[in-house]
Design a protein around this motif. Structure first.
Motif, mmCIF file in Angstrom:
data_model
loop_
_atom_site.group_PDB
_atom_site.id
_atom_site.type_symbol
_atom_site.label_atom_id
_atom_site.label_comp_id
_atom_site.label_asym_id
_atom_site.label_seq_id
_atom_site.Cartn_x
_atom_site.Cartn_y
_atom_site.Cartn_z
ATOM 1 N N GLY A 202 46.758 2.743 97.294
ATOM 2 C CA GLY A 202 46.036 3.322 96.179
ATOM 3 C C GLY A 202 46.910 4.182 95.299
ATOM 4 N N ALA A 203 46.821 3.928 94.000
ATOM 5 C CA ALA A 203 47.591 4.711 93.037
ATOM 6 C C ALA A 203 46.697 5.652 92.248
ATOM 7 C CB ALA A 203 48.328 3.782 92.074
ATOM 8 N N GLY A 204 45.377 5.558 92.458
ATOM 9 C CA GLY A 204 44.471 6.399 91.698
ATOM 10 C C GLY A 204 44.224 5.878 90.294
ATOM 11 N N LEU A 205 44.318 4.551 90.120
ATOM 12 C CA LEU A 205 44.119 3.965 88.794
ATOM 13 C C LEU A 205 42.909 3.047 88.703
ATOM 14 C CD1 LEU A 205 47.803 3.098 87.854
ATOM 15 C CD2 LEU A 205 46.384 4.932 86.927
ATOM 16 N N GLY A 206 42.314 2.684 89.810
ATOM 17 C CA GLY A 206 41.226 1.699 89.806
ATOM 18 C C GLY A 206 40.051 2.068 88.921
ATOM 19 N N LEU A 207 39.514 3.265 89.093
ATOM 20 C CA LEU A 207 38.362 3.673 88.285
ATOM 21 C C LEU A 207 38.753 3.887 86.832
ATOM 22 C CD1 LEU A 207 36.605 6.099 90.788
ATOM 23 C CD2 LEU A 207 35.828 3.822 90.072
ATOM 24 N N THR A 208 39.963 4.366 86.594
ATOM 25 C CA THR A 208 40.443 4.539 85.224
ATOM 26 C C THR A 208 40.510 3.197 84.509
ATOM 27 O OG1 THR A 208 41.744 6.459 85.870
ATOM 28 C CG2 THR A 208 42.347 5.399 83.803
ATOM 29 N N LEU A 209 41.035 2.194 85.187
ATOM 30 C CA LEU A 209 41.133 0.857 84.595
ATOM 31 C C LEU A 209 39.757 0.239 84.391
ATOM 32 C CD1 LEU A 209 44.192 -0.513 86.580
ATOM 33 C CD2 LEU A 209 44.120 0.135 84.168
ATOM 34 N N ALA A 210 38.868 0.398 85.365
ATOM 35 C CA ALA A 210 37.508 -0.134 85.223
ATOM 36 C C ALA A 210 36.808 0.496 84.022
ATOM 37 C CB ALA A 210 36.715 0.113 86.496
ATOM 38 N N ARG A 211 36.965 1.805 83.845
ATOM 39 C CA ARG A 211 36.364 2.491 82.693
ATOM 40 C C ARG A 211 36.966 1.968 81.390
ATOM 41 N NH1 ARG A 211 37.430 8.733 81.624
ATOM 42 N NH2 ARG A 211 39.486 7.823 81.414
ATOM 43 N N ALA A 212 38.282 1.804 81.340
ATOM 44 C CA ALA A 212 38.946 1.316 80.120
ATOM 45 C C ALA A 212 38.473 -0.092 79.759
ATOM 46 C CB ALA A 212 40.460 1.342 80.304
ATOM 47 N N ILE A 213 38.317 -0.946 80.747
ATOM 48 C CA ILE A 213 37.848 -2.321 80.490
ATOM 49 C C ILE A 213 36.422 -2.296 79.973
ATOM 50 C CG2 ILE A 213 37.237 -4.502 81.610
ATOM 51 C CD1 ILE A 213 39.738 -3.967 83.452
ATOM 52 N N ALA A 214 35.563 -1.496 80.619
ATOM 53 C CA ALA A 214 34.169 -1.399 80.163
ATOM 54 C C ALA A 214 34.119 -0.898 78.723
ATOM 55 C CB ALA A 214 33.373 -0.477 81.081
ATOM 56 N N GLU A 215 34.873 0.159 78.424
ATOM 57 C CA GLU A 215 34.872 0.724 77.077
ATOM 58 C C GLU A 215 35.446 -0.237 76.045
ATOM 59 O OE1 GLU A 215 36.766 4.543 77.495
ATOM 60 O OE2 GLU A 215 34.942 5.449 78.332
ATOM 61 N N ALA A 216 36.423 -1.045 76.428
ATOM 62 C CA ALA A 216 37.000 -2.040 75.508
ATOM 63 C C ALA A 216 35.966 -3.092 75.103
ATOM 64 C CB ALA A 216 38.214 -2.708 76.148
#
Length: 74
Positions: free
Chosen positions: A37-51
């Protein structure tokens, strides 16, 4: 469209929920490079949803655990 994922883990302290959507934030302090885990999963999921014009929200379930909900307009 709504995608909801629930778990029955310990949840997240209310004052840390917003933090969990920030890059490189991990909920479990014991996690590191060797445990994964790098601590990026939720950040990426949020960015994809917002895109796609949507959102990602996290909330604790009343019976315990966490609910992650992605909403994307149809």
């Amino acid at each position: 469209m709504v995608l909801s994922v629930e778990d029955d883990g310990p949840g997240i302290a209310e004052d840390r929920i917003a933090d969990m959507l920030e890059p490189f934030t991990r909920g479990d302090a014991s996690r590191n490079r060797s445990t994964g885990g790098a601590g990026l999963g939720l950040t990426l999921a949020r960015a994809i949803a917002e895109a796609h014009g949507g959102s990602l929200t996290l909330s604790n379930r009343s019976e315990g655990g966490l609910n992650a909900e992605i909403r994307i307009p149809a």
